[in-house]
Design an enzyme around this catalytic site. Structure first.
Site, short mmCIF file in Angstrom:
data_model
loop_
_atom_site.label_atom_id
_atom_site.label_comp_id
_atom_site.label_asym_id
_atom_site.label_seq_id
_atom_site.Cartn_x
_atom_site.Cartn_y
_atom_site.Cartn_z
N SER A 69 13.41 6.69 13.19
CA SER A 69 12.30 6.37 14.09
C SER A 69 12.89 6.14 15.46
CB SER A 69 11.57 5.13 13.58
OG SER A 69 10.99 5.41 12.33
N LEU A 70 12.92 7.20 16.25
CA LEU A 70 13.60 7.11 17.55
C LEU A 70 12.62 6.64 18.62
CD1 LEU A 70 16.43 7.66 18.71
CD2 LEU A 70 15.61 9.92 19.39
N HIS A 71 11.55 7.37 18.79
CA HIS A 71 10.43 6.97 19.65
C HIS A 71 10.75 6.78 21.12
CE1 HIS A 71 8.51 6.62 15.83
NE2 HIS A 71 8.81 5.37 15.57
N GLY B 29 7.91 -1.69 5.39
CA GLY B 29 9.27 -2.17 5.16
C GLY B 29 10.34 -1.29 5.77
N GLU B 30 11.52 -1.88 5.91
CA GLU B 30 12.66 -1.16 6.46
C GLU B 30 13.67 -0.96 5.31
OE1 GLU B 30 13.84 0.52 9.05
OE2 GLU B 30 15.72 0.56 7.95
N SER C 200 13.31 6.86 5.87
CA SER C 200 13.06 6.64 7.29
C SER C 200 13.53 5.25 7.70
CB SER C 200 11.55 6.78 7.55
OG SER C 200 11.27 6.57 8.91
N ASN D 83 -1.01 6.05 16.19
CA ASN D 83 -2.27 5.43 15.75
C ASN D 83 -2.47 4.23 16.66
OD1 ASN D 83 -3.28 6.81 13.26
ND2 ASN D 83 -1.17 6.42 12.66
N CYS E 5 4.13 8.36 -0.18
CA CYS E 5 4.76 7.48 0.80
C CYS E 5 4.96 6.12 0.13
CB CYS E 5 3.83 7.38 2.01
SG CYS E 5 4.48 6.33 3.30
N CYS F 25 3.61 -1.19 15.14
CA CYS F 25 3.50 -1.05 13.69
C CYS F 25 2.72 -2.19 13.04
CB CYS F 25 4.89 -0.95 13.07
SG CYS F 25 4.84 -0.64 11.31
N CYS G 127 0.57 3.53 7.84
CA CYS G 127 1.10 2.46 6.99
C CYS G 127 0.74 1.08 7.51
CB CYS G 127 2.61 2.61 6.83
SG CYS G 127 3.54 2.25 8.29
N GLU H 91 0.81 -1.21 0.00
CA GLU H 91 0.00 0.00 0.00
C GLU H 91 0.84 1.26 0.00
OE1 GLU H 91 -1.62 -1.10 4.06
OE2 GLU H 91 -1.77 1.07 4.11
N CYS I 266 7.39 -6.45 6.91
CA CYS I 266 8.61 -5.95 7.53
C CYS I 266 9.01 -6.94 8.63
CB CYS I 266 8.34 -4.58 8.16
SG CYS I 266 9.79 -3.80 8.89
N CYS J 225 8.58 -3.83 15.32
CA CYS J 225 8.20 -2.73 16.23
C CYS J 225 6.79 -2.99 16.78
CB CYS J 225 8.23 -1.38 15.50
SG CYS J 225 9.88 -0.97 14.88
N1 SAH Z 1 10.90 1.02 8.70
C1 SAH Z 1 11.04 2.43 8.59
C2 SAH Z 1 10.00 3.10 7.70
C3 SAH Z 1 8.56 2.64 7.80
S1 SAH Z 1 7.60 3.13 9.16
C4 SAH Z 1 11.07 3.07 9.96
O1 SAH Z 1 10.93 2.37 10.94
O2 SAH Z 1 11.28 4.27 10.05
C5 SAH Z 1 7.28 4.83 8.96
C6 SAH Z 1 7.03 5.56 10.26
O3 SAH Z 1 5.74 5.24 10.81
C7 SAH Z 1 8.04 5.19 11.34
O4 SAH Z 1 8.46 6.32 12.03
C8 SAH Z 1 7.20 4.29 12.23
O5 SAH Z 1 7.78 4.19 13.49
C9 SAH Z 1 5.86 4.98 12.18
N2 SAH Z 1 4.74 4.18 12.68
C10 SAH Z 1 4.50 2.88 12.52
N3 SAH Z 1 3.37 2.50 13.15
C11 SAH Z 1 2.86 3.61 13.72
C12 SAH Z 1 1.72 3.89 14.53
N4 SAH Z 1 0.87 2.92 14.89
N5 SAH Z 1 1.52 5.16 14.93
C13 SAH Z 1 2.38 6.14 14.57
N6 SAH Z 1 3.47 5.94 13.83
C14 SAH Z 1 3.73 4.70 13.41
#
Ligand code: SAH
Length: 353
Positions: free
Chosen positions: A219-221, A164-165, A196, A295, A105, A119, A338, A92, A112, A116
């Protein structure tokens, strides 16, 4: 299908070589390439003879992907796409409308394997890597779609933030970036591209040496390894010190600031102490923090925090002179995040594990 040549993943000079090898002139390659860049199939290449079109379709593939479904948000013009690949896999994407042009995007893998916790793309693991032509194809086919829908328009900016990564599919991603940037092709500036990553350090270091001015998003989080490990298994392989050092190297080599994505997860990473720690880790770095309201992921009990918590967190970072913004929420009515749409379609069809 397996042995056919995927022409839309070739540079013009490679198509020329191919045409030469089958006894065709160089100018034919240019004609074919132009059609391919407009998302067209062999049957539509009206300035080629029928015989040549048939010959090409016997040994080559024109477009590697098609739009199965498109859903437009009534809120903000965001459009979500479900694409089908030639082997039947489904991925998608989402197109967002900004004042500085349309952004697509793009996905880099089917699923993937990074795992995480928050995700949707990773819930069933990684099915396979996408090839460069399948990544470029997402843009070609959406450009065609918007031209047909609006009479004009094209994608100006690309974010590798779909499923995907990217660093787990490094070579194909870099080839895709070169195709994207090719002056004879789509000619999209790499300054308009964000890649990303969840933080695969060797990939970040390698990318720093490619001479490509793409914006690196991390994607630090989390403000520390302990919190990060609760959300992202990759934190067990690469600690934050190592990750931030790789980012510093990237900034030094490319002169570009790094973006840190920070999804706000209720009761996990958005206390004021977390903000203080994050600010002290990022102090002095040429960077920007992008706060993202999570989300919700009900299956994992992860939720977005309340408005107050997000505002306070942002304010605390601002007070500490960290450049920070909150990501605009787009396409809320069309499962914009995503992996969500693909997952709900696979579930409907009983295809999900
Ligand atoms: N694998 C890569 C790119 C894909 S994810 C990465 O990890 O960066 C794209 C972004 O969406 C990342 O920052 C990911 O952490 C974020 N993401 C994934 N699921 C999410 C969710 N439920 N809510 C908010 N952001 C989310």
């Amino acid at each position: 299908m397996e042995n056919k040549i995927r022409l839309s993943g070739l540079f013009l000079n490679e198509i020329e070589d191919y045409m030469k090898s089958v006894g065709e002139g160089k100018f034919r390659a240019k004609q074919v390439h132009e059609w391919l860049m407009r998302g067209r199939d062999f049957s539509e290449m009206t300035n080629l003879s029928k015989a040549l079109r048939e010959k090409l379709s016997e040994s080559c593939i024109s477009q590697s992907i098609r739009i199965l479904e498109s859903i437009e948000s009534k809120l903000d013009g965001t459009e979500k796409y479900l694409y089908e690949l030639l082997d039947g896999n489904i991925i998608e994407g989402v197109r967002m409308r900004y004042h500085h042009g349309d952004t697509l995007c793009v996905s880099t893998q089917v699923g993937c394997r990074m795992g995480c916790a928050f995700c949707a793309s990773t819930l069933d693991g990684c099915v396979r890597n996408l090839t460069a032509d399948e990544m470029l194809g997402q843009i070609l086919i959406v450009n065609r779609h918007i031209t047909e829908k609006f009479g004009e328009g094209r994608i100006h900016n690309v974010v590798l933030m779909g499923s995907g990564e990217p660093m787990d599919n490094y070579d194909e991603v870099v080839r895709f970036l070169r195709l994207l940037n090719d002056p004879g092709g789509l000619n999209i500036s790499l300054r308009n591209v964000s890649l990303s990553t969840c933080g695969l350090v060797p990939g970040i270091k390698k990318l720093a040496g490619e001479g490509m001015p793409v914006t690196l998003s991390i994607s630090l989080h989390a403000p520390n390894d302990e919190v990060r490990k609760r959300l992202m298994p990759v934190a067990n392989a690469y600690g934050m010190n190592e990750l931030l050092n790789a980012c510093r190297e990237y900034i030094e080599k490319t002169g570009r600031r790094v973006i840190f994505e920070y999804a706000m997860v209720k009761d996990v990473n958005c206390s004021l102490e977390n903000a203080d720690e994050l600010a002290s880790r990022l102090r002095g770095m040429q960077c920007h923090v992008n706060l993202i309201p999570l989300n919700d992921v009900k299956e994992r009990n992860l939720f977005t925090p309340g408005e107050r918590v997000m505002k306070d967190f942002q304010k605390r970072l601002e007070d500490k002179h960290i450049s920070v913004t909150r990501r605009r929420e787009m396409g809320d009515d069309i499962q914009g995040a995503c992996g969500q749409l693909r997952r709900s379609r696979l579930n409907e069809n009983g295809l999900s594990k």
